[in-house]
Design a protein around this motif. Sequence first.
Motif, mmCIF file in Angstrom:
data_model
loop_
_atom_site.group_PDB
_atom_site.id
_atom_site.type_symbol
_atom_site.label_atom_id
_atom_site.label_comp_id
_atom_site.label_asym_id
_atom_site.label_seq_id
_atom_site.Cartn_x
_atom_site.Cartn_y
_atom_site.Cartn_z
ATOM 1 N N PHE A 146 56.477 1.222 -2.727
ATOM 2 C CA PHE A 146 57.190 -0.060 -2.732
ATOM 3 C C PHE A 146 58.553 0.088 -2.067
ATOM 4 N N TRP A 147 59.316 1.087 -2.497
ATOM 5 C CA TRP A 147 60.664 1.231 -1.956
ATOM 6 C C TRP A 147 60.637 1.670 -0.493
ATOM 7 N N ARG A 148 59.654 2.448 -0.127
ATOM 8 C CA ARG A 148 59.561 2.894 1.275
ATOM 9 C C ARG A 148 59.359 1.714 2.207
ATOM 10 N N ASN A 149 58.684 0.677 1.745
ATOM 11 C CA ASN A 149 58.378 -0.479 2.594
ATOM 12 C C ASN A 149 59.286 -1.678 2.317
ATOM 13 N N HIS A 150 60.197 -1.534 1.387
ATOM 14 C CA HIS A 150 60.995 -2.679 0.956
ATOM 15 C C HIS A 150 62.000 -3.103 2.019
ATOM 16 N N VAL A 151 61.982 -4.394 2.354
ATOM 17 C CA VAL A 151 62.969 -5.008 3.237
ATOM 18 C C VAL A 151 63.770 -6.004 2.405
ATOM 19 N N PRO A 152 65.062 -5.765 2.182
ATOM 20 C CA PRO A 152 65.858 -6.696 1.371
ATOM 21 C C PRO A 152 65.807 -8.118 1.929
ATOM 22 N N ASP A 153 65.572 -9.063 1.044
ATOM 23 C CA ASP A 153 65.512 -10.473 1.418
ATOM 24 C C ASP A 153 66.904 -11.060 1.235
ATOM 25 N N LEU A 154 67.716 -10.981 2.297
ATOM 26 C CA LEU A 154 69.109 -11.390 2.214
ATOM 27 C C LEU A 154 69.448 -12.434 3.255
ATOM 28 N N PRO A 160 72.873 -13.437 5.516
ATOM 29 C CA PRO A 160 72.019 -13.206 6.688
ATOM 30 C C PRO A 160 71.103 -11.985 6.485
ATOM 31 N N PRO A 161 70.074 -11.842 7.332
ATOM 32 C CA PRO A 161 69.033 -10.836 7.095
ATOM 33 C C PRO A 161 69.548 -9.402 7.160
ATOM 34 N N TRP A 162 68.885 -8.532 6.404
ATOM 35 C CA TRP A 162 69.075 -7.088 6.481
ATOM 36 C C TRP A 162 68.243 -6.572 7.652
ATOM 37 N N PRO A 163 68.738 -5.578 8.398
ATOM 38 C CA PRO A 163 68.043 -5.172 9.631
ATOM 39 C C PRO A 163 66.883 -4.199 9.387
ATOM 40 N N GLY A 164 65.840 -4.665 8.707
ATOM 41 C CA GLY A 164 64.657 -3.818 8.523
ATOM 42 C C GLY A 164 64.573 -3.231 7.134
ATOM 43 N N ARG A 165 63.849 -2.116 7.022
ATOM 44 C CA ARG A 165 63.605 -1.508 5.716
ATOM 45 C C ARG A 165 64.882 -0.893 5.139
ATOM 46 N N LEU A 166 64.960 -0.893 3.814
ATOM 47 C CA LEU A 166 66.143 -0.358 3.141
ATOM 48 C C LEU A 166 66.259 1.142 3.364
ATOM 49 N N LEU A 167 65.135 1.875 3.259
ATOM 50 C CA LEU A 167 65.158 3.327 3.407
ATOM 51 C C LEU A 167 65.027 3.707 4.874
ATOM 52 N N LEU A 204 64.674 3.681 -7.266
ATOM 53 C CA LEU A 204 65.153 3.514 -5.896
ATOM 54 C C LEU A 204 65.917 4.750 -5.449
ATOM 55 N N SER A 205 66.827 5.252 -6.275
ATOM 56 C CA SER A 205 67.623 6.417 -5.887
ATOM 57 C C SER A 205 66.753 7.653 -5.693
ATOM 58 N N LEU A 206 65.793 7.858 -6.583
ATOM 59 C CA LEU A 206 64.888 9.001 -6.419
ATOM 60 C C LEU A 206 63.995 8.829 -5.195
ATOM 61 N N SER A 207 63.633 7.591 -4.895
ATOM 62 C CA SER A 207 62.835 7.328 -3.684
ATOM 63 C C SER A 207 63.658 7.622 -2.435
ATOM 64 N N LEU A 208 64.937 7.300 -2.473
ATOM 65 C CA LEU A 208 65.806 7.634 -1.346
ATOM 66 C C LEU A 208 65.871 9.146 -1.160
ATOM 67 N N LEU A 209 66.033 9.883 -2.247
ATOM 68 C CA LEU A 209 66.062 11.344 -2.145
ATOM 69 C C LEU A 209 64.753 11.873 -1.568
ATOM 70 N N TYR A 210 63.642 11.381 -2.070
ATOM 71 C CA TYR A 210 62.335 11.849 -1.584
ATOM 72 C C TYR A 210 62.169 11.530 -0.102
ATOM 73 N N TRP A 211 62.638 10.352 0.312
ATOM 74 C CA TRP A 211 62.556 9.970 1.731
ATOM 75 C C TRP A 211 63.412 10.908 2.576
#
Length: 570
Positions: A273-281, A283-290, A374-381
């Motif tokens: 989920f977090w690997r593919n997550h694009v923040p819905d903001l 103005p838009p966020w530029p792509g995936r969070l990770l 999310l934080s652990l997913s960032l570390l794993y990424w």
Amino acid sequence: MRRRNFLETLAVGSGLFAVAPLLSLPTQAAVKQIKKSDGTEQLEADVVIAGGGLGGFAAAMAALRNGQSVIMTEETDWIGGQLTQQGVPPDEHAWIDTTGATQLYRDFRNRVRDYYRRNYPLTEAAMNDPLLNPGNGTVSELCHEPRVALAVLTELLNPYLSTGRMVLLLEHKAVSANTEDDRVKAIHVKESRTGSMKKLVAPFFVDATELGDLLPLTGTEFVTGTESKADTGELHAPDKADPTNNQAFTMCFAMDYVPGENHTIKEPANYTFWRNHVPDLTPPWPGRLLELHYSNPKTLQPKKLGFDPLGGKTGDALNLWNYRKIISKDNFVQGTYPGDISLVNWPQNDYMLGNIVGVSEEEFDKHVAAAKELSLSLLYWLQTEAPRPDGGKGWPGLRLRKDIMGTTDGLAKYPYVRESRRIKAMFTIREEHVGRANREMVAQTNKDKAAEFSDSVGIGYYHIDLHPSSNRVNYIDFDSLRFQIPLGALLPIRMKNLLPANKNIGTTHITNGCYRLHPVEWSIGEAVGLLISYVRRKELTPAEVRKDGKLLADFQSFIRSQGIETVWPE
């Protein structure tokens, strides 16, 4: 030869303020601990402070050195708030080593440097650097380990703890309060491990909690979230108010890099989920969070970021590894550390999918658990997929440093909270007072200076920095001016003996963005501790000090004698 007292030492060492005697108070009494006939435990002091973060600590120190007895509670097992339990090296301004904070805050910073000199095998160059930055992090002139801040803060409190003048209740949270005639009479706190209750009684109470917990418990009027342009007239306020729209919070963590070793963690359960997550903001966020990009906070255009734990060049992009680095191995004798240590508080682990201000305990816990994922997913990424300068992917030598954060999961003990409940204050700081563009629109003169407050009790600076919010608003980030802290923003409109000492003062959603940083929170707390000491000596209410010009001038003279700057030097 007569020994100098604390204030004289600070004054002589800094040369920034004149030596003046403390208030003439009787010898400080110890905190009273009473066992009631019904078995409940009651503690009584001059001041009860809920929350042991930077504002709470500073309020305690100011009150203690002026003869007050203090009870301070802390929800976690570490005092220090942002610096310790939340794992955030200080966000500060460029003048911090000489001005723009209290003398006690600068003394704390120098004590941190001295701690490293006394206890660590520094290189000769580091040992002799008067402005030692142990981590050489770029976010501040002083990046250091949370445990060192904890040690220094504890050392400052120890004389008061050992004499009984202060009682520190760790792992205690306020759960209810008694009020009468616009005054708080007592608060009830619960110990998290045992469930035991204590009743805390005092003439004055300070809400230094991270989320403004005492405000709803005591019926103190407050606001949350975002005000509308109609509410505040602020240039950057939205057309519609949203009380549930608060800035993202972050579960920080520490990591080092050990080349040639594999410290890859188990893939987090929600990694996909977090690997593919694009923040819905908007103005838009530029792509995936990770990914190594984010929205430029000022322009909201896509901006590249870099990452290289070997400290290599990342072109024009900020190397995130260096940003909040708390240990640079080059400052220490060779072999002391296998690699640098960096704290992760980045755009990539800002949690934007839920609000934790004013929600149930279950809702709070749900979002904190998701933020940890999310934080652990960032570390794993970072360990498995992050692009390397050599064209490869992943840095398996990145190691989660659970010991640095003092937790079993390696994540901070408490969320890094950027926004809280805020009191409805006698004076509310709006963008027109401190925002550069808004100030230029409304000021008749001195358009390049923040509003001057006749009731100033401190100063600070940071740009107005609002992270993406829980209700899908992207960064709001723009220039501010060096500002003052008005006493009116520390006074609730009705309650007579409850004062705020964190991010819960009379700001708006917008101006909270520059009043929420480490040294400002400290300055707020120290001013509150001094105010309580002053009004108890004079038998006044805080509001009476602000209302009477002579009393206000006398109070300001008193706090300046204790190392508080009330105006910025030209």
